[in-house]
Design an enzyme around this catalytic site. Structure first.
Site, PDB file in Angstrom:
ATOM      1  NE  ARG A 175      -4.432  -2.037   0.378  1.00  0.00           N
ATOM      2  CZ  ARG A 175      -3.825  -3.028  -0.802  1.00  0.00           C
ATOM      3  NH1 ARG A 175      -2.882  -3.394  -1.283  1.00  0.00           N
ATOM      4  NH2 ARG A 175      -4.827  -4.206  -0.778  1.00  0.00           N
ATOM      5  CB  SER A 224      -9.300  -1.777   3.567  1.00  0.00           C
ATOM      6  OG  SER A 224      -9.334  -3.497   3.329  1.00  0.00           O
ATOM      7  CD  GLU A 294      -5.667  -0.410   2.375  1.00  0.00           C
ATOM      8  OE1 GLU A 294      -5.480  -0.875   3.108  1.00  0.00           O
ATOM      9  OE2 GLU A 294      -6.188  -0.332   1.005  1.00  0.00           O
TER      10      GLU A 294
HETATM   11  C1  LIG Z   1     -15.501  -0.008  -2.032  1.00  0.00           C
HETATM   12  C2  LIG Z   1     -13.884  -0.303  -2.044  1.00  0.00           C
HETATM   13  C3  LIG Z   1     -13.388  -0.651  -2.017  1.00  0.00           C
HETATM   14  C4  LIG Z   1     -11.873  -1.318  -2.157  1.00  0.00           C
HETATM   15  N1  LIG Z   1     -11.204  -2.416  -2.600  1.00  0.00           N
HETATM   16  C5  LIG Z   1      -9.688  -1.907  -2.660  1.00  0.00           C
HETATM   17  C6  LIG Z   1      -8.874  -3.183  -3.227  1.00  0.00           C
HETATM   18  O1  LIG Z   1      -9.379  -4.751  -3.093  1.00  0.00           O
HETATM   19  N2  LIG Z   1      -7.330  -3.409  -3.311  1.00  0.00           N
HETATM   20  C7  LIG Z   1      -7.083  -1.500  -2.777  1.00  0.00           C
HETATM   21  O2  LIG Z   1      -5.879  -1.625  -2.916  1.00  0.00           O
HETATM   22  N3  LIG Z   1      -7.564  -0.563  -2.419  1.00  0.00           N
HETATM   23  C8  LIG Z   1      -9.175  -0.608  -2.810  1.00  0.00           C
HETATM   24  N4  LIG Z   1      -9.797   0.427  -2.252  1.00  0.00           N
HETATM   25  C9  LIG Z   1      -9.328   1.483  -1.717  1.00  0.00           C
HETATM   26  C10 LIG Z   1      -8.776   2.475  -3.202  1.00  0.00           C
HETATM   27  O3  LIG Z   1      -9.920   1.911  -3.683  1.00  0.00           O
HETATM   28  C11 LIG Z   1      -7.920   2.346  -3.464  1.00  0.00           C
HETATM   29  O4  LIG Z   1      -6.346   2.990  -3.009  1.00  0.00           O
HETATM   30  C12 LIG Z   1      -7.635   3.204  -4.955  1.00  0.00           C
HETATM   31  O5  LIG Z   1      -6.175   2.427  -5.919  1.00  0.00           O
HETATM   32  C13 LIG Z   1      -7.765   4.976  -4.779  1.00  0.00           C
HETATM   33  O6  LIG Z   1      -7.512   5.692  -5.682  1.00  0.00           O
HETATM   34  P1  LIG Z   1      -8.525   6.740  -6.481  1.00  0.00           P
HETATM   35  O7  LIG Z   1      -7.963   7.011  -7.998  1.00  0.00           O
HETATM   36  O8  LIG Z   1      -9.708   6.658  -5.526  1.00  0.00           O
HETATM   37  O9  LIG Z   1      -7.125   7.822  -5.283  1.00  0.00           O
HETATM   38  P2  LIG Z   1      -7.949   8.515  -3.477  1.00  0.00           P
HETATM   39  O10 LIG Z   1      -9.225   7.917  -3.379  1.00  0.00           O
HETATM   40  O11 LIG Z   1      -8.796   9.723  -5.059  1.00  0.00           O
HETATM   41  O12 LIG Z   1      -6.031   8.814  -3.678  1.00  0.00           O
HETATM   42  C14 LIG Z   1      -5.544   7.915  -2.648  1.00  0.00           C
HETATM   43  C15 LIG Z   1      -4.258   8.494  -3.252  1.00  0.00           C
HETATM   44  O13 LIG Z   1      -3.536   8.622  -4.650  1.00  0.00           O
HETATM   45  C16 LIG Z   1      -3.198   9.534  -4.737  1.00  0.00           C
HETATM   46  N5  LIG Z   1      -3.384   9.622  -6.045  1.00  0.00           N
HETATM   47  C17 LIG Z   1      -4.358   9.665  -6.854  1.00  0.00           C
HETATM   48  N6  LIG Z   1      -4.228   9.723  -8.095  1.00  0.00           N
HETATM   49  C18 LIG Z   1      -2.403  10.297  -8.388  1.00  0.00           C
HETATM   50  C19 LIG Z   1      -2.360  10.829  -9.588  1.00  0.00           C
HETATM   51  N7  LIG Z   1      -2.353  10.456 -10.842  1.00  0.00           N
HETATM   52  N8  LIG Z   1      -0.568  11.114  -9.254  1.00  0.00           N
HETATM   53  C20 LIG Z   1      -0.095  10.771  -7.947  1.00  0.00           C
HETATM   54  N9  LIG Z   1      -1.146  10.843  -7.555  1.00  0.00           N
HETATM   55  C21 LIG Z   1      -2.379  10.892  -7.074  1.00  0.00           C
HETATM   56  C22 LIG Z   1      -3.226  10.821  -3.890  1.00  0.00           C
HETATM   57  O14 LIG Z   1      -2.769  11.991  -3.639  1.00  0.00           O
HETATM   58  C23 LIG Z   1      -4.731  10.241  -2.912  1.00  0.00           C
HETATM   59  O15 LIG Z   1      -2.527  10.156  -1.756  1.00  0.00           O
HETATM   60  C24 LIG Z   1     -11.693   0.679  -2.030  1.00  0.00           C
HETATM   61  C25 LIG Z   1     -12.115   1.027  -1.507  1.00  0.00           C
HETATM   62  C26 LIG Z   1     -13.521   1.116  -1.634  1.00  0.00           C
HETATM   63  C27 LIG Z   1     -14.333   2.694  -1.692  1.00  0.00           C
END
Ligand SMILES: Cc1cc2nc3c(=O)[nH]c(=O)nc-3n(C[C@H](O)[C@H](O)[C@H](O)COP(=O)(O)OP(=O)(O)OC[C@H]3O[C@@H](n4cnc5c(N)ncnc54)[C@H](O)[C@@H]3O)c2cc1C
Length: 304
Positions: A175, A224, A294
């Protein structure tokens, strides 16, 4: 906002909002406002924005807000969300490489790979984020991980330096990726392998079924809440201390998956955060194990 050169910034009208309610864009549906919300359509606009914002003006890159707890006060900086040009996927069949914009949704990448008979991206079907978020979090599940097939990442930093970084120069942990927080991931290249489409489809369906069985769907959650400690799953610890299925004010600890907190409708970020801290303390007292978040907590507490 006063510090920003308004004359120049208004060139972006339509793509820029001030005093924007960022909370409504997060998966939790909680959180306050940000001073500036900027959605560059292309790299030129992003460059320009980084050039005109005052030195040390804070910015935060937002994907789909699926791993974010945005606090209820105002974030006195800019939230940047990658727009149109960053949502493209290109396949080079000869070189067996895909180039993917970091604004692409995980589900769109999974479906693109299915349509082009590319394996190893099936796990993305249930992760509700973008590629940028997946790289920052080194997202993984069901034996797949975003860094597995990675070849390189193109990044832009706050000094407007553009760099292409090869995977072997990057350290990935559970992570996390060891790259500075001011790096904006723009696009990434992945090595691909081709596979029978039916097999890929079946794998994606299996993953969807497992999620349906083990996780709450269609609710306001951040997924999570805590990272899994080495020796045990975080949900098992929360279950052990008796919090499975419990409701506190406007927050529900999921019955299906106790590491998922659910906003029942009117929860605030503060309420979710306090509950998380409370659970951390109880787990530490009762088991000696220290949980760590996380979900990323961003912004300020105070209302304005
Ligand atoms: C229902 C649910 C299920 C999930 N299941 C999983 C799973 O199975 N496995 C898992 O690993 N995670 C899971 N997650 C967590 C989450 O979806 C992941 O961490 C996902 O990758 C976050 O992506 P995001 O684009 O929404 O990022 P955000 O939540 O918007 O941001 C997360 C981080 O990424 C950074 N970020 C985003 N875009 C960029 C970019 N272009 N450049 C630099 N930094 C950036 C942000 O600044 C922040 O630090 C789940 C979440 C939910 C709500």
């Amino acid at each position: 906002m006063n510090q920003i050169n308004k004359k120049l910034i208004y060139r972006f009208l339509g793509k820029i909002n001030f005093n924007y309610n960022i909370g409504k864009r997060t998966w939790f549906g909680t959180g306050g406002k940000c001073l500036v919300f900027f959605e560059p359509s292309n790299i030129k606009q992003l460059f320009f924005f980084l050039k005109i914002i005052p030195k040390n003006f804070p910015f935060f890159i937002f994907g789909l807000g699926s791993n974010i707890l945005f606090r209820d006060g105002r974030f006195n900086g800019a939230v940047i969300k990658l727009g149109e040009d960053f949502k493209k996927i290109e396949l080079n069949k000869k070189k067996k490489i895909i180039k993917v914009g970091c604004g692409v949704k995980d589900i769109d990448l999974a479906n693109f790979c299915l349509n082009n008979s590319i394996s190893s991206f099936e796990f993305l079907v249930g992760i509700p984020g973008t590629l940028g978020g997946a790289i920052r979090m080194n997202s993984s599940c069901f034996n797949g991980c975003i860094s597995d097939n990675l070849k390189s990442i193109t990044v832009l930093n706050s000094k407007r330096e553009l760099k292409k970084i090869n995977k072997d120069e990057i350290k990935f942990n559970y992570r996390e990726v060891k790259l500075p927080k001011d790096f904006i991931f723009l696009e990434a290249e992945f090595f691909v392998n081709f596979e029978n489409k039916i097999k890929i489809k079946e794998k994606m369906q299996d993953i969807k079924n497992l999620r349906k069985k083990n996780q709450p769907l269609g609710v306001r959650t951040g997924g999570s809440t805590f990272k899994n400690p080495e020796q045990i799953k975080a949900w098992e610890l929360i279950d052990k201390i008796g919090f499975r299925g419990k409701k506190y004010n406007n927050t529900l600890i999921s019955e299906k998956h106790p590491n998922f907190f659910i906003n029942m409708g009117n929860a605030s970020s503060l309420e979710l955060e306090i509950l998380g801290e409370d659970i951390k303390n109880i787990v530490k007292d009762k088991t000696g194990i220290k949980l760590s978040w996380e979900i990323e907590r961003v912004g300020n507490f105070e209302k304005f």
